[in-house]
Design an enzyme around this catalytic site. Sequence first.
Site, PDB file in Angstrom:
ATOM      1  N   ASP A 198     -36.834 -14.780-106.152  1.00 26.26           N
ATOM      2  CA  ASP A 198     -36.902 -13.682-105.075  1.00 26.26           C
ATOM      3  C   ASP A 198     -38.388 -13.587-104.304  1.00 26.26           C
ATOM      4  OD1 ASP A 198     -34.483 -13.937-106.419  1.00 26.26           O
ATOM      5  OD2 ASP A 198     -34.287 -11.951-106.487  1.00 26.26           O
TER       6      ASP A 198
ATOM      7  N   GLN B   6     -40.668 -12.826-107.793  1.00 32.65           N
ATOM      8  CA  GLN B   6     -40.221 -12.893-108.892  1.00 32.65           C
ATOM      9  C   GLN B   6     -40.740 -14.057-109.802  1.00 32.65           C
ATOM     10  OE1 GLN B   6     -37.194 -11.131-110.910  1.00 32.65           O
ATOM     11  NE2 GLN B   6     -38.537  -9.854-109.761  1.00 32.65           N
TER      12      GLN B   6
ATOM     13  N   PHE C 273     -37.391  -6.862-112.407  1.00 34.78           N
ATOM     14  CA  PHE C 273     -36.206  -7.462-111.458  1.00 34.78           C
ATOM     15  C   PHE C 273     -36.854  -6.985-110.102  1.00 34.78           C
ATOM     16  CE2 PHE C 273     -32.455  -9.322-113.865  1.00 34.78           C
ATOM     17  CZ  PHE C 273     -33.336 -10.119-114.667  1.00 34.78           C
ATOM     18  N   SER C 274     -36.061  -7.737-109.185  1.00 33.04           N
ATOM     19  CA  SER C 274     -36.404  -7.635-107.798  1.00 33.04           C
ATOM     20  C   SER C 274     -36.329  -6.145-107.082  1.00 33.04           C
ATOM     21  CB  SER C 274     -35.349  -8.340-106.770  1.00 33.04           C
ATOM     22  OG  SER C 274     -35.536  -9.689-107.374  1.00 33.04           O
TER      23      SER C 274
ATOM     24  N   ASP D 134     -32.096  -4.465-107.683  1.00 37.52           N
ATOM     25  CA  ASP D 134     -32.697  -4.768-106.345  1.00 37.52           C
ATOM     26  C   ASP D 134     -32.745  -3.703-105.287  1.00 37.52           C
ATOM     27  OD1 ASP D 134     -32.565  -7.232-107.806  1.00 37.52           O
ATOM     28  OD2 ASP D 134     -30.855  -8.117-106.994  1.00 37.52           O
TER      29      ASP D 134
HETATM   30  C1  FRU Z   1     -31.483 -12.938-107.521  1.00 35.04           C
HETATM   31  C2  FRU Z   1     -31.813 -12.132-108.602  1.00 35.04           C
HETATM   32  C3  FRU Z   1     -31.849 -10.639-108.606  1.00 35.04           C
HETATM   33  C4  FRU Z   1     -32.491 -10.208-109.709  1.00 35.04           C
HETATM   34  C5  FRU Z   1     -33.643 -11.456-110.029  1.00 35.04           C
HETATM   35  C6  FRU Z   1     -34.140 -11.627-111.136  1.00 35.04           C
HETATM   36  O1  FRU Z   1     -32.169 -14.287-107.564  1.00 35.04           O
HETATM   37  O2  FRU Z   1     -30.659 -12.410-109.790  1.00 35.04           O
HETATM   38  O3  FRU Z   1     -30.668  -9.953-108.597  1.00 35.04           O
HETATM   39  O4  FRU Z   1     -33.234  -8.993-109.367  1.00 35.04           O
HETATM   40  O5  FRU Z   1     -32.963 -12.433-109.325  1.00 35.04           O
HETATM   41  O6  FRU Z   1     -35.028 -12.539-111.198  1.00 35.04           O
END
Ligand code: FRU
Length: 722
Positions: free
Chosen positions: A293, A309, A349-350, A414
Amino acid sequence: MRHAVIFALLACLLATRGVRAADDILIADFEGDTYGDWTVEGTAFGKGPARGTLPNQMPVTGFLGKGLVNSYNGGDDATGTLTSPPFTISRKYLTFLIGGGGFPGKTCMNLLIDGKVVRTATGPNTKPGGSEALEPASWDVQDLAGKSARIQIVDAATGGWGHINVDQIVLSDARPAMVLTNPILRLTAEKQYLHLPVRNGAKVRHVKLAVDEKSDREFTIELADDKPDWYAFIDISAFRGKPITLTVDKLPDSSKALSLVEQSDTLKNADNLYAEANRPQFHFTSRRGWLNDPNGLVFYQGKWHLFYQHNPFGTQWGNMHWGHADSDDLFHWRETGDVLVPDSLGTMFSGSAVVDWNNTSGFGRGEEKPLVLIYTAAGNPFTQCIAYSADAGATWTKYDKNPVLKNISGGNRDPKVFWHKPTNRWIMALYVGVRQKQADGKDKEIHTIHFHSSPDLKNWTFLSRLDGFFECPDIFELPVVGEAGQSRWVVFAADGAYMLGQFDGTKFTPETPKLPGHFGGNFYAAQTYSDAPNGRRILIGWMSGGQFPGMPFNQQMSLPMELSLRKTPDGLRLCKGPVAEMDKLADGESARRNVIARTGQNSSHELNGDLLDIGAVIEPGQAKNVGFDIRGHRISWSSADSKLNALGKSGNVPLVDGRLRLRIIVDRASIEVFAADGTVYMPFSIAFKSDSRAVGFFADGGDAKIVEMKTRTLKSAWPAGK
Ligand code: FRU
């Protein structure tokens, strides 16, 4: 007679080759339905060998065949022992595979002689996380030759990792490859980068990095024991002069991994960085490692920031960090390295970023406005955290009172944050899975967005909930093109599907059903820029999927796109188009006007290069199908149903005044098609066949007219690109 001589010679030859190692003796491979004449006590071992992973267990790997000893029968709290019948130590080594809990005496395999433990071994795990992989281990038993022994497998532990896994117990004369536990490399940080050898597909190792004896980070990596495919790097410039230790969980004693680790001030094997055969030339990719992401998209002081990411240590998902790059024009990126590194709260994470214009957070210093990142720490549990920069993005600091939002449920994640002027506060859209009873009485997790508000980005209050959206939500207001004073709010999540409606500062009220956000094969987790100038709403998505054979990186971002809200015969629609900054990449342009494309005559347009921007206005006329063949992939509009078909996907593209308008952008590993005024966007991540470079136009079932076809060849956005 001749035969007899030959046999004699052969026998002699075999004899002179020295003492042949005696065959291995299999003590147990646990392939049967029962433990045979082994003695089972307690419940942990079940009635017979397990067939791989047991219910609620992480995937068990590394065993041979179908069966193994797995004392997770009944979960971690079950206990018991499993004891073999006696056997004679008649070889030099006893080899086996072992995994599970790492508690001496409690989750272990023992060698008993006269009822006394003479050797013992455990699995590797003592903390949450870890791995259910079995690893080879062995004991040298030469001093016990001729003795009668038993194997005893013990599970006397309850709670986390209270189980043991064993398989393939063999007596052998061949010296087994030794596995070193916790081998350590010590060095002093002298240069900017520390390089670690990676071999894609090698066994995953767990590495701990300590600086000055203090734990700094932990990660998993497919360490190359020998020839690496590429080198992952860690920026160690902040540790100059300090001692660093790298501790690996396990390595074969023959492994060269640690001796291949080195330091330097430049990336290794980077002579052709960004010019590698399968490197996208104007789509963002990471120098090294996996990307998914886009995160923290924010514009400040002339710079577009792009976080993402990032797994710096592998070309598959894992070890999530926030990588960072910035750009003056959304195409020429400068990668600065990883900004958010996993910590005790979890992997990174995002999330999103904002400019805190009023310094509500108090992170600002002097004139400089703070930039604030709002992200998910994917630990146990998942929480929301913040980090800030008080120097326009040059350095970043995690807030020392993280997390700022406690866990609501499971994998909530997120956060996308924006300033809501009318109510003078920050709003966060957060994905939250909520368990709810369904009509059939069953419990099911439903996907929701939870909206929260905050005066200062540090204290958050729940506002409302919107159902039907999964991870990576985004929300913003957009004016309607050509309708002064009119606007709508747009909500979408990872799959791109959006709703239009109103947001009053507390609650989103939809005015449309969910509408598709794209019609292609590779697009996910897109995010729009915060604080873009001139009211622009700019979107970048992850072009999820695709392959990049032989590359030290994996995955790419989509083109940056400008969003607009337009009136269409079907109602208001969200439209996408490449940002105007693309024009900067144009190298040469050729145009054709008013050309008749005869049915069946596919024309190649002598297009040079594999970086192209094609804009076409076509009158299909009597043709049944018209379109382009791009390096072996057909993009075809069909008059029968007005559908645009590409690589197995399709979107509705009605003619306007008898004309079809297409924009097709081709990079080294992608095709993106824009049609129907940007209501149809079809992104594809593609590993092209290198021998097919032809790009041509076709019409069949009747002649078509090319009203205009502008073809631009594009330059690489990378200095070294070609
Ligand atoms: C979406 C996701 C997000 C998460 C991230 C982890 O692609 O699953 O929900 O934060 O990737 O890498």
